[in-house]
Design an enzyme around this catalytic site. Structure first.
Site, PDB file in Angstrom:
ATOM      1  N   LYS A   1       0.881  -1.295  -0.165  1.00 45.31           N
ATOM      2  CA  LYS A   1       0.156  -0.001   0.191  1.00 45.31           C
ATOM      3  C   LYS A   1       0.856   1.152   0.102  1.00 45.31           C
ATOM      4  O   LYS A   1       1.534   1.495   0.942  1.00 45.31           O
ATOM      5  CB  LYS A   1      -1.050  -0.011   1.455  1.00 45.31           C
ATOM      6  CG  LYS A   1      -1.685   1.271   1.443  1.00 45.31           C
ATOM      7  CD  LYS A   1      -2.788   1.137   2.655  1.00 45.31           C
ATOM      8  CE  LYS A   1      -3.695   2.510   2.974  1.00 45.31           C
ATOM      9  NZ  LYS A   1      -4.301   2.347   4.012  1.00 45.31           N
TER      10      LYS A   1
ATOM     11  N   ASP B   1      -3.076   9.935   4.008  1.00 40.39           N
ATOM     12  CA  ASP B   1      -4.426   9.491   4.063  1.00 40.39           C
ATOM     13  C   ASP B   1      -4.975  10.542   5.115  1.00 40.39           C
ATOM     14  O   ASP B   1      -4.930  10.327   6.267  1.00 40.39           O
ATOM     15  CB  ASP B   1      -4.490   8.222   4.535  1.00 40.39           C
ATOM     16  CG  ASP B   1      -5.799   7.547   4.869  1.00 40.39           C
ATOM     17  OD1 ASP B   1      -6.749   8.253   4.094  1.00 40.39           O
ATOM     18  OD2 ASP B   1      -5.938   6.505   5.336  1.00 40.39           O
TER      19      ASP B   1
ATOM     20  N   LYS C   1     -10.596  12.531   8.356  1.00 41.23           N
ATOM     21  CA  LYS C   1     -10.065  11.963   9.755  1.00 41.23           C
ATOM     22  C   LYS C   1     -10.094  13.235  10.781  1.00 41.23           C
ATOM     23  O   LYS C   1      -9.899  14.313  10.295  1.00 41.23           O
ATOM     24  CB  LYS C   1      -8.621  11.587   9.662  1.00 41.23           C
ATOM     25  CG  LYS C   1      -8.554  10.160   9.129  1.00 41.23           C
ATOM     26  CD  LYS C   1      -7.151   9.781   8.966  1.00 41.23           C
ATOM     27  CE  LYS C   1      -6.883   8.370   8.320  1.00 41.23           C
ATOM     28  NZ  LYS C   1      -7.570   7.167   9.083  1.00 41.23           N
TER      29      LYS C   1
ATOM     30  N   ASP D   1       1.259   6.018   5.762  1.00 42.10           N
ATOM     31  CA  ASP D   1       0.462   5.304   5.139  1.00 42.10           C
ATOM     32  C   ASP D   1       0.924   4.637   3.904  1.00 42.10           C
ATOM     33  O   ASP D   1       0.263   3.770   3.108  1.00 42.10           O
ATOM     34  CB  ASP D   1      -1.065   5.872   4.911  1.00 42.10           C
ATOM     35  CG  ASP D   1      -2.169   5.055   4.963  1.00 42.10           C
ATOM     36  OD1 ASP D   1      -1.882   3.755   5.574  1.00 42.10           O
ATOM     37  OD2 ASP D   1      -3.283   5.123   4.535  1.00 42.10           O
TER      38      ASP D   1
ATOM     39  N   ASP E   1     -12.734   6.691   3.716  1.00 40.68           N
ATOM     40  CA  ASP E   1     -11.402   6.513   4.583  1.00 40.68           C
ATOM     41  C   ASP E   1     -10.728   5.169   4.503  1.00 40.68           C
ATOM     42  O   ASP E   1      -9.548   4.780   4.776  1.00 40.68           O
ATOM     43  CB  ASP E   1     -11.436   7.004   6.098  1.00 40.68           C
ATOM     44  CG  ASP E   1     -10.046   7.116   6.750  1.00 40.68           C
ATOM     45  OD1 ASP E   1      -8.979   7.174   6.000  1.00 40.68           O
ATOM     46  OD2 ASP E   1     -10.215   7.106   7.967  1.00 40.68           O
TER      47      ASP E   1
ATOM     48  N   GLU F   1      -9.677   3.216   2.053  1.00 44.50           N
ATOM     49  CA  GLU F   1      -9.104   3.513   0.898  1.00 44.50           C
ATOM     50  C   GLU F   1      -8.211   2.509   0.364  1.00 44.50           C
ATOM     51  O   GLU F   1      -7.959   2.226  -0.846  1.00 44.50           O
ATOM     52  CB  GLU F   1      -8.550   4.831   0.427  1.00 44.50           C
ATOM     53  CG  GLU F   1      -7.410   5.261   0.857  1.00 44.50           C
ATOM     54  CD  GLU F   1      -7.012   4.993   2.473  1.00 44.50           C
ATOM     55  OE1 GLU F   1      -7.888   5.237   3.365  1.00 44.50           O
ATOM     56  OE2 GLU F   1      -5.862   4.741   2.959  1.00 44.50           O
TER      57      GLU F   1
ATOM     58  N   ARG G   1      -8.040  -0.868   1.122  1.00 42.97           N
ATOM     59  CA  ARG G   1      -8.371  -1.890   0.483  1.00 42.97           C
ATOM     60  C   ARG G   1      -8.740  -1.800  -0.854  1.00 42.97           C
ATOM     61  O   ARG G   1      -8.748  -2.591  -1.850  1.00 42.97           O
ATOM     62  CB  ARG G   1      -9.655  -2.317   1.402  1.00 42.97           C
ATOM     63  CG  ARG G   1     -10.766  -1.580   1.358  1.00 42.97           C
ATOM     64  CD  ARG G   1     -11.773  -1.748   2.412  1.00 42.97           C
ATOM     65  NE  ARG G   1     -11.323  -1.438   3.785  1.00 42.97           N
ATOM     66  CZ  ARG G   1     -12.018  -1.523   4.885  1.00 42.97           C
ATOM     67  NH1 ARG G   1     -13.091  -2.034   4.955  1.00 42.97           N
ATOM     68  NH2 ARG G   1     -11.235  -0.994   6.131  1.00 42.97           N
TER      69      ARG G   1
HETATM   70  N1  BES Z   1      -4.599   4.065   6.849  1.00 42.96           N
HETATM   71  C1  BES Z   1      -5.628   3.981   7.440  1.00 42.96           C
HETATM   72  C2  BES Z   1      -5.382   2.839   8.757  1.00 42.96           C
HETATM   73  C3  BES Z   1      -4.782   3.326  10.075  1.00 42.96           C
HETATM   74  C4  BES Z   1      -5.371   3.848  10.860  1.00 42.96           C
HETATM   75  C5  BES Z   1      -3.375   3.013   9.910  1.00 42.96           C
HETATM   76  C6  BES Z   1      -4.310   4.370  12.012  1.00 42.96           C
HETATM   77  C7  BES Z   1      -2.751   3.281  11.109  1.00 42.96           C
HETATM   78  C8  BES Z   1      -3.341   4.168  12.253  1.00 42.96           C
HETATM   79  C9  BES Z   1      -7.039   3.308   6.809  1.00 42.96           C
HETATM   80  O1  BES Z   1      -6.711   3.770   5.491  1.00 42.96           O
HETATM   81  C10 BES Z   1      -8.230   3.771   7.435  1.00 42.96           C
HETATM   82  O2  BES Z   1      -8.375   4.753   7.527  1.00 42.96           O
HETATM   83  N2  BES Z   1      -8.964   2.855   7.943  1.00 42.96           N
HETATM   84  C11 BES Z   1     -10.182   2.991   8.603  1.00 42.96           C
HETATM   85  C12 BES Z   1     -11.196   1.988   7.850  1.00 42.96           C
HETATM   86  C13 BES Z   1     -12.490   2.349   8.555  1.00 42.96           C
HETATM   87  C14 BES Z   1     -12.898   3.766   7.843  1.00 42.96           C
HETATM   88  C15 BES Z   1     -13.541   1.292   7.861  1.00 42.96           C
HETATM   89  C16 BES Z   1      -9.960   2.541  10.079  1.00 42.96           C
HETATM   90  O3  BES Z   1      -9.260   1.711  10.285  1.00 42.96           O
HETATM   91  O4  BES Z   1     -10.610   3.475  10.856  1.00 42.96           O
HETATM   92 ZN    ZN Z   2      -5.100   4.497   4.826  1.00 46.36          ZN
HETATM   93 ZN    ZN Z   3      -7.936   5.633   5.388  1.00 46.16          ZN
END
Ligand code: BES
Ligand code: ZN
Ligand code: ZN
Length: 483
Positions: free
Chosen positions: A250, A255, A262, A273, A332, A334, A336
């Site tokens: 990734k 992000d 966020k 990220d 968010d 994104e 996947r």
């Molecule tokens: N990049 C984030 C995941 C992340 C969060 C990595 C905190 C490291 C620290 C990912 O893109 C994300 O935002 N995932 C969301 C998914 C949710 C919206 C279903 C998450 O984990 O909150």
């Molecule tokens: Zn992310």
């Molecule tokens: Zn995200």
């Protein structure tokens, strides 16, 4: 200049000497090093020799001396040894040594091929510091000597390998530590190109127009809100093969969450990220430098996730490269999306023997496993033993997570083939993996959710704040075991 590692049979004139000591070792044994009595007179309470415990002395014979606790001998594992060595090197940092030696003479057990490689890796890893953006406090550790009782070909090879892998892991940390205004998708692509040139890898970078032609609707959908052009990086190592192992990383260089923005608190961490992409480039660099004879392909979908008048909105439907349509519930989620297109690309253009993907995919994996364990998800058991063996050998810790079909229902959309999020608070790391599995289908696959382990904001004695390069060392061990 990267730090250099050397094997030596004699003591060297250095700024620091490190002597590892087990808890059950008598300090009087240090006489063997020709040290004066002031050290030998240390009592157990002066220096308990617990794992990573340091005791600094000045000795007429060796100058600055660091005694390094290894804990109980029977408890020593590669992970603990790695921690100890990194702690020792980081512990000398404030003195800004330009050279140091680790004296292993009295420890034949630490001079095995495996441990010499690990100690070399840990020394290289410990010597790392990210100094691009400051004018002072630069570290300049240039030489580390491992003082052993016997120099052999295998010992030298082990040191060279550990040092090479450490260098590649540090390179991955560098890429990831650069802020998002520098480490853009274009920067990742340029870095990949320079790697390719230096190490003779085949490279192709797909531009936006190529993605359109190809039909990568998910990657393009994530990138829509950003002014930085996305890149899809393809790097190939080793003999051309019908069935390579495909490594996907990734490469989300920032992000913000997109329209599902966020909270601003700690948003700056989202420059990390792209750690998965950095890890894949690190693995390829190490594989190339070590001349691993395994055909590998690295795929890095790289983009920012920002918001603008053009950005993808919650409720939008995107068509993936596979043809499957995805309703975007949360912009968010994104990672996947861009991984899904990369997975389909891998299946379309290669017949992967195995896909391994690395992604800072979910906050939920941090809730589940904290910051010491990467969650691994797999759709086959064949590689479990080698994956966990490599984990034990390198100290990069893993926990096996489930891929239960029962939760697939969470990804049902009312209008499209699937939606991009499951229920809030209901196995978020698992549903993210289940989403990926819908694109992987029958291809052998392992997914590493490194959101908790790819970087740390919690400095520890063996680990500074910033990117960790998680996965480079583990992958090289795993891949080498497949030969
Ligand atoms: N990049 C984030 C995941 C992340 C969060 C990595 C905190 C490291 C620290 C990912 O893109 C994300 O935002 N995932 C969301 C998914 C949710 C919206 C279903 C998450 O984990 O909150
Ligand atoms: Zn992310
Ligand atoms: Zn995200």
């Amino acid at each position: 200049m990267p730090m250099k590692l050397h094997l030596a049979k004699q003591l060297n004139k250095v700024d620091f000497s490190v002597i590892p000591v087990y808890t059950e070792e008598k300090l009087s044994k240090l006489k063997a090093y020709g040290l004066a009595s002031e050290i030998i007179d240390l009592t157990d309470s002066d220096f308990g020799r617990k794992l990573g415990e340091l005791h600094m002395l000045y000795t007429p014979q060796l100058g600055r001396l660091l005694l390094l606790g290894l804990g109980n001998k029977k408890d020593l594992t590669p992970a603990r040894l790695r921690t100890a060595i990194q702690t020792a090197i980081l512990g000398t940092k404030k003195f800004k040594p330009s050279s140091l030696q680790i004296i292993l003479w009295n420890h034949p057990g630490l001079q095995s091929q495996e441990f010499l490689e690990l100690i070399s890796f840990a020394s290289m890893f410990g010597a790392y510091s990210f100094d691009y953006y400051r004018q002072e406090e630069k570290s300049n550790l240039a030489n580390v000597f491992l003082v052993v009782s016997q120099i052999s070909k295998t010992a030298s090879a082990a040191v060279a390998a550990g040092s090479t892998i450490g260098q590649a892991a540090n390179q991955a940390r560098d890429l990831a530590n650069h802020p998002a205004n520098i480490a853009t998708p274009a920067h990742l692509a340029a870095h990949a190109k320079s790697l390719a040139q230096k190490y003779n890898l085949r490279i192709r970078v797909l531009e936006e127009r190529d993605m359109k032609k190809e039909g990568m609707g998910l990657l393009l959908g994530v990138s829509r809100g950003s002014d930085e052009p996305p890149k899809f990086i393809v790097v190939e190592h080793g003999p051309k093969s019908k069935n390579p192992i495909v490594l996907i990383g990734k490469g989300l260089t920032f992000d913000s969450g997109g329209i599902s923005i966020k909270p601003s608190e700690r948003m700056e961490e989202m420059k990390y990220d792209m750690c998965g992409g950095a890890t894949v480039l690190g693995i390829l660099q190490a594989a190339a430098m070590l001349k691993l004879k395994i055909p590998l392909v690295g795929l890095i979908p790289s983009s920012e996730n920002l918001l603008s008048g053009r950005a993808t909105k919650p409720g939008d439907v995107l068509t993936s490269l596979s043809g499957k349509t995805v309703e975007i519930i949360n912009t968010d989620a994104e990672g996947r999306l861009i991984l899904a297109d990369a997975i389909t690309y891998a299946k379309k253009h290669y017949q992967p023997k195995l896909i391994m993907d690395y992604a800072t995919l979910t906050g939920a994996i941090i809730v589940a496993l904290g910051d010491e364990f990467t969650g691994v998800f797999a759709n086959l058991e064949k590689y479990h033993q080698s994956v966990f063996k490599a984990s034990r050998a390198t100290g990069e810790k893993l926990w096996l997570m489930p891929l239960p079909e029962e939760y697939q229902d969470q990804l049902k959309s009312n209008i499209a083939d699937l939606k991009n999020t499951g229920e809030k608070g209901l196995g978020g790391a698992i549903t993210a993996s289940l989403f990926l599995s819908r694109f992987v289908e029958q291809t052998p696959w392992m997914h590493f959710d490194i959101a908790g382990t790819a970087w740390t904001m919690r400095a520890r004695p063996h680990l500074p704040v910033g990117a960790t390069g998680w996965g480079v060392y583990h992958a090289i061990h795993f891949l080498s075991s497949l030969k």
